[in-house]
Design a protein around this motif. Structure first.
Motif, PDB file in Angstrom:
ATOM      1  N   CYS A   6       4.101  11.043   0.476  1.00 59.44           N
ATOM      2  CA  CYS A   6       5.527  11.075   0.838  1.00 59.44           C
ATOM      3  C   CYS A   6       5.972   9.792   1.531  1.00 59.44           C
ATOM      4  CB  CYS A   6       5.836  12.269   1.719  1.00 59.44           C
ATOM      5  SG  CYS A   6       5.229  12.112   3.403  1.00 59.44           S
ATOM      6  N   ARG A  49       2.368  18.817   2.780  1.00 59.67           N
ATOM      7  CA  ARG A  49       1.422  18.428   3.834  1.00 59.67           C
ATOM      8  C   ARG A  49       2.081  18.698   5.181  1.00 59.67           C
ATOM      9  NH1 ARG A  49      -2.298  13.971   3.041  1.00 59.67           N
ATOM     10  NH2 ARG A  49      -3.324  14.333   1.053  1.00 59.67           N
ATOM     11  N   CYS A  97       6.141  18.253   4.733  1.00 57.08           N
ATOM     12  CA  CYS A  97       6.979  17.323   3.983  1.00 57.08           C
ATOM     13  C   CYS A  97       7.179  17.912   2.578  1.00 57.08           C
ATOM     14  CB  CYS A  97       6.299  15.958   3.916  1.00 57.08           C
ATOM     15  SG  CYS A  97       4.836  15.938   2.865  1.00 57.08           S
ATOM     16  N   CYS A 130      -0.561  10.708   2.959  1.00 56.74           N
ATOM     17  CA  CYS A 130       0.263  11.542   2.087  1.00 56.74           C
ATOM     18  C   CYS A 130       1.134  10.656   1.202  1.00 56.74           C
ATOM     19  CB  CYS A 130       1.126  12.460   2.941  1.00 56.74           C
ATOM     20  SG  CYS A 130       2.160  13.570   1.994  1.00 56.74           S
ATOM     21  N   HIS A 167       2.769  17.306   8.648  1.00 58.83           N
ATOM     22  CA  HIS A 167       2.708  16.032   9.372  1.00 58.83           C
ATOM     23  C   HIS A 167       2.899  16.222  10.870  1.00 58.83           C
ATOM     24  CE1 HIS A 167       2.728  13.017   6.105  1.00 58.83           C
ATOM     25  NE2 HIS A 167       3.277  13.994   5.408  1.00 58.83           N
TER      26      HIS A 167
HETATM   27 ZN   LIG Z   1       3.876  13.940   3.389  1.00 57.13          ZN
END
Ligand SMILES: [Zn+2]
Length: 462
Positions: free
Chosen positions: A354, A296, A292, A352, A298
């Motif tokens: 995001c 990270r 992302c 995360c 995902h």
């Molecule tokens: Zn993320």
């Protein structure tokens, strides 16, 4: 039979002897064949089903979907797939922890009987025999049917669209796809595949004397985004920064098949002036882990269940590193249930920032067999940490050249600091034990495998 095969030139020989226009026709014919598996029939419907909005749902909701789908898959596999009929216990999965009650599928199981993991209900015509090069040096043939292939493709294409890169736009790809003979010493090392608007570049031929040729070809091809091997994009990025050459204008670069460090990733972003997203996947399970904007990794929970397990097969705690065990949720005819990938990842400890609640990884650590064999009989894993202290190194490889001798090969860039390499070698010597001699050498280029990949650890003695 033998004589026949000898007289008829292989597909590759035919391709090599053909003029450019015919080569282009041949790659398009192959693209047409592949697209029948990948993007026809219910493909559009599947792309909508893999809408990334799914990953914003709570972890509990995502797991409930996965467990429901897994139980359907287990029922189908027990009924119709010989290997699972013989090996799967008759249980219902209620939590992710229950997965551990199911046996692990090894590559050796598939190698022994590839069709035993295919449903008896699958039509033979819909099966695509795929090969992986196998970094252990043992290639593997496995089958994916049309439905599973489309699930893989739809999950990945939905993610591409999420990053504003649509299939059907002109794109550039670096990979091990066969473009020109391995012995060829003059460009072009690329070919345009009209059928999927892909400017296909050979990763294998990417040598320093050709960097400027590749870049010019990429600029002329007027592509919107890049895909493929990150080590190829990184080599070009290093050259762009050193030479001040003009970069092709790309919206994003989405890499696959290999990994690079976050530092190397930042170099590519700077050189090309666009975001880079790394992905993880294999031919068997699809491209199922995507970075992302927070870097990270995902897990695409809509497509796959990925467990991270320790040496004893227990799921690791957040923050720990272990081996990736994969269960594909798309398509029931060629099921992979708890498939041992041989790859390592580190599980993140928290959600995360995001906004996605799918499990995420901090890093993908290479392969289980990236190891050095010490004179006292230990197998020591050699990851990116070994080269951590290096300064001005574009890329590196650890080569065990004798039972008691390791050479760290580095391709320097303009900031290269030999003194830092002395420290790296000294640290590696401490890490690998006093019986192992460790040295380093500067090389202009690291060799690629036939599939164009860079191996981080190689053993070069018998
Ligand atoms: Zn993320």
């Amino acid at each position: 039979m033998t004589m026949l095969t000898r007289r008829i030139p292989s597909q590759q020989q035919l391709y090599d002897r053909s003029p450019r226009w015919l080569q282009r026709l041949l790659v398009n014919a192959e693209a047409l064949r592949r697209e029948w598996f990948r993007r026809s029939g219910n493909y559009q419907k599947l792309v909508r089903a893999y809408d990334p909005a799914f990953y914003r749902q709570s972890r509990v909701e995502q797991e409930a979907f996965q467990i429901d789908r897994l139980n359907q898959l287990l029922t189908a596999a027990r009924c119709h797939v010989p290997h699972y009929r013989a090996n799967l216990p008759d249980i219902t999965i209620r939590t992710m922890g229950d997965l551990q009650r199911l046996p692990i599928l090894e590559k050796a199981d598939i190698r022994r009987a590839p069709l035993a993991v295919v449903s008896e209900q699958a039509s033979r015509r819909s099966l695509w025999a795929r090969k992986t090069s196998g970094s252990t040096g043992t290639p593997l043939t496995f089958y994916l049917d049309r439905e599973a292939t489309r699930h893989h493709q739809a999950a990945a294409d939905a993610m591409l669209a999420y990053y504003s890169c649509r299939f059907g736009e002109r794109r550039a790809r670096f990979s091990g796809a066969y473009v020109t003979p391995y012995e060829q010493t003059e460009p072009p090392f690329w070919i345009y595949v009209d059928y999927y608007r892909q400017f296909q570049c050979s990763a294998y031929h990417l040598a320093p004397q050709f960097y400027s040729h590749y870049l010019r070809a990429l600029r002329d091809a007027r592509v919107s985004y890049g895909t493929g091997y990150p080590t190829s994009w990184h080599l070009l990025a290093t050259y762009l920064i050193e030479s001040g050459a003009q970069a092709p204008r790309l919206r994003a670069i989405i890499t696959d098949s290999e990994g690079i460090s976050l530092e190397q990733q930042a170099v590519v972003e700077r050189a090309f002036g666009c975001p880079v997203y790394q992905t993880y996947g294999t031919g068997e399970i699809g491209q199922v882990v995507w970075q992302c904007p927070h870097k990270r990794y995902h897990v695409l929970t809509r497509a796959v269940i990925l467990e991270i397990v320790d040496d004893q097969g227990r799921q690791v705690m957040p923050g720990e590193t272990g081996e990736i065990i994969a269960t594909s949720l798309g398509g029931f005819n060629t099921p992979l249930i708890r498939y041992r990938t041989g790859d390592l990842a580190t599980l993140a400890a928290d959600d995360c920032a995001c906004g996605w609640h799918s499990p995420s990884w901090l890093a993908i650590e290479g392969r289980v067999d990236d190891r050095v064999h010490t004179p006292d009989g230990r197998w020591i894993r050699v990851g990116g940490h070994v080269i951590k202290g290096a300064v001005g190194v574009a890329e590196s490889q650890v080569a065990q050249v004798a039972p008691d001798q390791v050479v760290i090969r580095v391709v320097p860039d303009v900031n290269f600091d030999p003194a830092a390499m002395e420290a790296v070698a000294a640290a590696a010597h401490r890490y690998l034990g006093s019986a192992m001699q460790v040295s380093w050498e500067q090389v202009e280029r690291l060799p690629r495998t036939r599939s164009g990949k860079l191996r981080h650890v190689v053993r070069e003695y018998v």
